[in-house]
Design a protein around this motif. Sequence first.
Motif, mmCIF file in Angstrom:
data_model
loop_
_atom_site.group_PDB
_atom_site.id
_atom_site.type_symbol
_atom_site.label_atom_id
_atom_site.label_comp_id
_atom_site.label_asym_id
_atom_site.label_seq_id
_atom_site.Cartn_x
_atom_site.Cartn_y
_atom_site.Cartn_z
ATOM 1 N N TYR A 1 -3.876 -2.461 -6.339
ATOM 2 C CA TYR A 1 -4.603 -1.489 -5.510
ATOM 3 C C TYR A 1 -5.268 -0.389 -6.343
ATOM 4 O O TYR A 1 -6.431 -0.056 -6.093
ATOM 5 C CB TYR A 1 -3.670 -0.877 -4.471
ATOM 6 C CG TYR A 1 -3.433 -1.749 -3.258
ATOM 7 C CD1 TYR A 1 -4.493 -2.206 -2.490
ATOM 8 C CD2 TYR A 1 -2.147 -2.114 -2.881
ATOM 9 C CE1 TYR A 1 -4.282 -2.998 -1.378
ATOM 10 C CE2 TYR A 1 -1.921 -2.908 -1.766
ATOM 11 C CZ TYR A 1 -2.991 -3.351 -1.021
ATOM 12 O OH TYR A 1 -2.777 -4.144 0.071
ATOM 13 N N PRO B 1 -8.264 -0.299 -1.791
ATOM 14 C CA PRO B 1 -7.558 -0.881 -0.638
ATOM 15 C C PRO B 1 -8.371 -1.983 0.040
ATOM 16 O O PRO B 1 -8.832 -1.842 1.178
ATOM 17 C CB PRO B 1 -7.355 0.321 0.281
ATOM 18 C CG PRO B 1 -8.525 1.197 -0.007
ATOM 19 C CD PRO B 1 -8.831 1.030 -1.472
ATOM 20 N N ALA C 1 1.105 -4.070 -5.307
ATOM 21 C CA ALA C 1 0.812 -2.646 -5.470
ATOM 22 C C ALA C 1 0.137 -2.352 -6.803
ATOM 23 O O ALA C 1 -0.589 -1.349 -6.922
ATOM 24 C CB ALA C 1 2.102 -1.837 -5.352
ATOM 25 N N ALA D 1 -4.682 -7.527 -2.477
ATOM 26 C CA ALA D 1 -3.318 -7.934 -2.127
ATOM 27 C C ALA D 1 -3.103 -9.427 -2.336
ATOM 28 O O ALA D 1 -1.954 -9.879 -2.432
ATOM 29 C CB ALA D 1 -3.022 -7.573 -0.672
ATOM 30 N N ARG E 1 0.830 -1.209 0.000
ATOM 31 C CA ARG E 1 0.000 0.000 0.000
ATOM 32 C C ARG E 1 0.865 1.260 0.000
ATOM 33 O O ARG E 1 0.555 2.248 -0.663
ATOM 34 C CB ARG E 1 -0.908 -0.022 1.230
ATOM 35 C CG ARG E 1 -1.860 1.154 1.328
ATOM 36 C CD ARG E 1 -2.951 1.062 0.315
ATOM 37 N NE ARG E 1 -3.930 2.133 0.512
ATOM 38 C CZ ARG E 1 -4.589 2.704 -0.471
ATOM 39 N NH1 ARG E 1 -4.406 2.326 -1.709
ATOM 40 N NH2 ARG E 1 -5.456 3.652 -0.221
#
Length: 234
Positions: A70, A75, A67, A80, A41
């Motif tokens: 995202y 988020p 990354a 992830a 993040r």
Amino acid sequence: MSRFGRYWLLVCCWLGAALRWRGLFANSFHADEALFAGWARHIAVWRDPLLLTQAVDKPPLLFYLQALFYPLFGPVEWAARLPAFVASLLLIPLTAQLARRLTGDRVAGGIAAGVMAAAPLAVQFSATAFADPLLTFWLVAALYAAAEPMRSGTTPRFGPLWAGLLFGLALTTKYQALLFAPLLLGVAWLGGWQRAEWARAAAGGAAIMLLPLAWQLVRPQAGGLVALQWANIG
């Protein structure tokens, strides 16, 4: 590959996806998953793209791949986990092709695809933010490249170069890739590699390893990856 073989491989891929899909959303983060996702993040929002403020003790490839997702999905926890999820699905046909290349037997490839699609540990780890599924994918891909059959004449073999590149990617995902180096070397030796093949593989691996080394050089104040990992283990 025969038409039945293609259909069977497709069935195995859909079975693997069905078994893995629920886990993508089922569980909250393990502490290590949360740590890795937090580092990703920092990269994704450009708050700390080199992780200068973070005591990173793992090779960085996983975090940079996380990354990428995202900005696409926001988020959320499952964003992830997508690199591991995708790698786990691709591992099914890749394992089938590796088994077929090593044995020359289509049935062995079909069995390998079915086993990989339904293997409990493969299913369980696929929907996580851990590095293990990605590590396994790079290693199997490196083995597949190393097992490229010898060609007649003077046709250059690109398998060794790809094997080196892919093993380098495995090392930039997790240091435990080194444990599998003897297996890769054994497959290469059985494949009859000559000096040129070994040189191409070494060049490919070295080229990839320059990337994490350069990454570490521009962030000396963050501490060394190996030193931090030993400190955390001990």
